[in-house]
Design a protein around this motif. Structure first.
Motif, mmCIF file in Angstrom:
data_model
loop_
_atom_site.group_PDB
_atom_site.id
_atom_site.type_symbol
_atom_site.label_atom_id
_atom_site.label_comp_id
_atom_site.label_asym_id
_atom_site.label_seq_id
_atom_site.Cartn_x
_atom_site.Cartn_y
_atom_site.Cartn_z
ATOM 1 N N ASN A 1 -6.842 4.462 6.508
ATOM 2 C CA ASN A 1 -7.777 4.713 5.419
ATOM 3 C C ASN A 1 -7.203 5.786 4.495
ATOM 4 N N GLU B 1 -2.517 1.854 -3.555
ATOM 5 C CA GLU B 1 -2.947 2.014 -2.165
ATOM 6 C C GLU B 1 -4.464 1.897 -2.050
ATOM 7 N N PRO C 1 0.799 -1.218 0.000
ATOM 8 C CA PRO C 1 0.000 0.000 0.000
ATOM 9 C C PRO C 1 0.838 1.277 0.000
ATOM 10 N N VAL D 1 -9.561 -4.291 3.197
ATOM 11 C CA VAL D 1 -10.413 -3.742 4.253
ATOM 12 C C VAL D 1 -11.883 -3.654 3.813
ATOM 13 N N TYR D 2 -12.134 -2.885 2.772
ATOM 14 C CA TYR D 2 -13.518 -2.565 2.421
ATOM 15 C C TYR D 2 -14.357 -3.798 2.106
ATOM 16 N N TRP E 1 -6.575 -1.131 -0.236
ATOM 17 C CA TRP E 1 -7.518 -0.860 0.859
ATOM 18 C C TRP E 1 -8.865 -1.505 0.572
#
Length: 212
Positions: free
Chosen positions: A156, A90, A83, A98-99, A94
């Motif tokens: 984030n 990056e 990232p 994550v999302y 994410w």
């Protein structure tokens, strides 16, 4: 997480079948879960990584996206997604790390609620129906804890600040709603059930705002 490789974390090859992914996850949970193995405090971090890896590799669609991302990184000279290398990468990392895993967990919490409430409405004082509802709440608590850990695994990107804020707000509302519905399961006071439902409704609205 600069050299994160989910296959390495689960100790499997990139060609492993979905059943092999599941078996590897179960084996590692038994080995590193803090409740089962108290030998080292680092188990908490290891389990967070194992859970995050399984949330991606355990879902065929998420795994496909992850594999495609790894392939793109290899074509530009990166053996593992990082990232810190490149603005676009990056963001992609994410969303992959994550999302999408967090959204998958949120779906598993919010979507079953109406059917759970419909089943319970037949007779809230029935022991079997209440036991099933409590089992649902327990599963939700586990999914929520995993989603919160996954959400905190990396910063984030600024471009998704609004999305991340709504996800955070959604997770907080889910936690509050679960607490209210758990109180209902203990005392049968409809106030707590209605409050929990309302908090879940607000959580769903925040989740909608986080969808991109």
């Amino acid at each position: 997480m600069s050299d994160t490789n989910y296959y390495t974390i689960l100790q499997i090859s990139a060609s492993a079948s979905q059943e092999e992914v599941k078996d590897a996850y179960r084996r590692l949970v038994k080995q590193f879960h803090p409740d089962l193995n108290l030998t080292t405090a680092a188990n908490h971090e290891r389990m967070a990584a194992i859970n995050a890896a399984y949330e991606v590799l355990g879902d065929p669609q998420h795994r496909q996206s992850y594999d495609e991302q790894r392939q793109r990184c290899r074509t530009i000279g990166q053996t593992v997604p990082n990232p810190q290398r490149g603005h676009d990468l990056e963001l992609q990392w994410w969303f992959s790390q994550v999302y999408h895993p967090v959204c998958h967990l949120i779906d598993g919490i919010l979507e079953p609620l109406p059917s759970q409430l419909n089943a319970l409405a037949a007779d809230p004082f029935d022991d079997d129906l209440m036991a099933e509802f409590q089992s649902y709440l327990d599963r939700c608590q586990q999914s929520l804890a995993l989603a919160q850990r996954c959400f905190q695994m990396m910063p984030n990107p600024t471009e998704v600040a609004k999305v991340a804020t709504n996800l955070f707000y959604c997770l907080s509302l889910i936690g509050d709603g679960l607490e209210e519905m758990d109180r209902f399961s203990q005392c049968f006071n409809d106030y707590y059930l209605h409050t929990g439902q309302e908090l879940f409704r607000h959580a769903a609205n925040a989740y909608d705002r986080a969808n991109v």
